[in-house]
Design an enzyme around this catalytic site. Structure first.
Site, PDB file in Angstrom:
ATOM      1  CG  ASP A 170       2.414  14.048  24.028  1.00  0.00           C
ATOM      2  OD1 ASP A 170       2.849  14.216  25.185  1.00  0.00           O
ATOM      3  OD2 ASP A 170       2.997  14.494  23.025  1.00  0.00           O
ATOM      4  CG  HIS A 182       4.278  10.384  26.293  1.00  0.00           C
ATOM      5  ND1 HIS A 182       4.764  11.455  25.569  1.00  0.00           N
ATOM      6  CD2 HIS A 182       4.330   9.312  25.464  1.00  0.00           C
ATOM      7  CE1 HIS A 182       5.098  11.046  24.349  1.00  0.00           C
ATOM      8  NE2 HIS A 182       4.833   9.747  24.267  1.00  0.00           N
TER       9      HIS A 182
END
Length: 370
Positions: A205, A227
């Site tokens: 993430d 991310h």
């Protein structure tokens, strides 16, 4: 003669007793300030200012809550293992003023994430957050190895004048079968005067997600698998002050094998707020699958809607010296979705190759060449 001898014996005994360390001095000198059992935590942190945690097992469903006295130095040695239980956490909370927290060579904080991961992150079985830092006053936390977070790894919350240096946040095992999810590296909220430097995040993430913060520098951070370097602003609906990110700077960072390089998103269903004086400088990207630079003002309920709003304007944004390459089959180097009047005063210098699709920009400042 007898009285003189007696006086001499008494004086010698008194001197010997006086030379003995007090209880606090004894604690500060050695074993009594070393925590090896969970039952020792409360008494040691209330008595000592030089503490070692060595080979500790923390029971499932319990927080290792380190509310340290002002000026305390604490060192983790060996492996600290956190037992498995399905609850919110955090597994570890560190707080205090002017504290120093260190990881000795080879030390590990093991969250045993593989025993929770189901590919559903915040959904699925309940998973605890791992580390929460709430420190101030020039505190330094250095050399910590955070391994296999069940979900969000390090929450930096309500901190002021804090340095996090030489951290290794490793959730790379969660890549297997895509089971790791919502394993944010550093989540930053309600924090001022923060430095994160010379650290590594391997996760699934955001490498960093800044929610509410001022006067923050993130330097020489190496991110992979997640991310990217993110701002996520506007989740609080209580007031405009709850959604301010100002004077935040990413410098000399790398992002590899990740969905995004740089991701800035504002939540159009939240209260008003601002993003101002944020910079990304000398950021190198490689192996980016989706977006090199992704800026959007259209998040609602955790999802992009395609309908941007200007409730949280993005002003004074500087993205310069951003270079690198894309690999994804649907990749775009630049995607900007601003609302009318939502974005202004940007400085731009982006050179990203290898994207498979053309850039897409809406209502970007006039100097931003898409």
């Amino acid at each position: 003669m007898f009285s003189l001898r007696l006086f001499s014996v008494i004086a010698t005994a008194f001197a010997a007793v006086s030379a003995l360390p007090t209880q606090n001095e004894t604690l500060s000198l050695g074993g009594s300030c070393t925590i090896k059992e969970f039952s020792q935590v409360s008494s040691v942190i209330s008595s000592c200012t030089n503490i070692v945690i060595s080979g500790l097992s923390v029971p499932g469903g319990k927080t290792l809550d380190l509310k340290l006295k002002k000026g305390t130095t604490l060192t983790f040695e060996g492996k600290t293992v956190f037992g498995v239980a399905h609850w919110d956490g955090p597994l570890l909370q560190i707080s205090g003023e002017k504290i120093t927290v260190k990881g000795a060579s080879g030390s590990v904080l093991d969250g045993q994430g593989a025993k929770y991961w189901d590919g559903k992150g915040d959904g699925g079985v309940k998973k605890p957050k791992f580390v929460r830092v709430k420190a101030s006053g020039g505190s330094v936390l250095t050399g910590l190895h955070v391994l296999n977070c069940p979900r969000q790894c390090v929450s930096v919350n309500s901190c002021d004048h804090v340095t996090l240096s030489n951290w290794n946040v490793d959730v790379s095992a969660g890549d297997k079968n895509k089971l790791g999810h919502n394993t944010d590296g550093f989540d930053i909220s309600s924090t001022s005067n923060l430095l994160i430097e010379n650290s590594v995040v391997k996760n699934q993430d955001d490498c960093v997600a800044v929610n509410k913060a001022q006067h923050v520098t993130i330097s020489k951070l190496q991110c992979s698998g997640g991310h990217g370097l993110s701002l996520s602003v506007g989740m609080s609906k209580t007031s405009a002050e709850a959604n301010v990110v100002k004077d935040v700077h990413f410098v000399d960072c790398t992002v590899t094998n990740s969905d995004n390089g740089i991701h800035i998103k504002t939540h159009s269903d939240g209260a008003h707020g601002t993003i101002d004086n944020v910079s990304y400088k000398n950021i190198h990207l490689s192996g980016i699958a989706k977006f090199g630079v992704n800026i959007q003002q259209d998040y609602e309920n955790g999802h992009s809607t395609g309908k941007p709003k200007n409730n949280i304007p993005i002003t004074g944004l500087s993205i310069t010296g951003v270079t690198g390459s894309m690999t994804g089959s649907n990749s775009k180097a630049v995607y900007i979705l601003c609302a009318s009047g939502g974005c202004s005063g940007w400085n731009w210098g982006v050179s990203i190759s290898g994207a498979k699709k053309a850039n897409s920009c809406t209502h970007q400042p006039s100097n931003v060449k898409c």
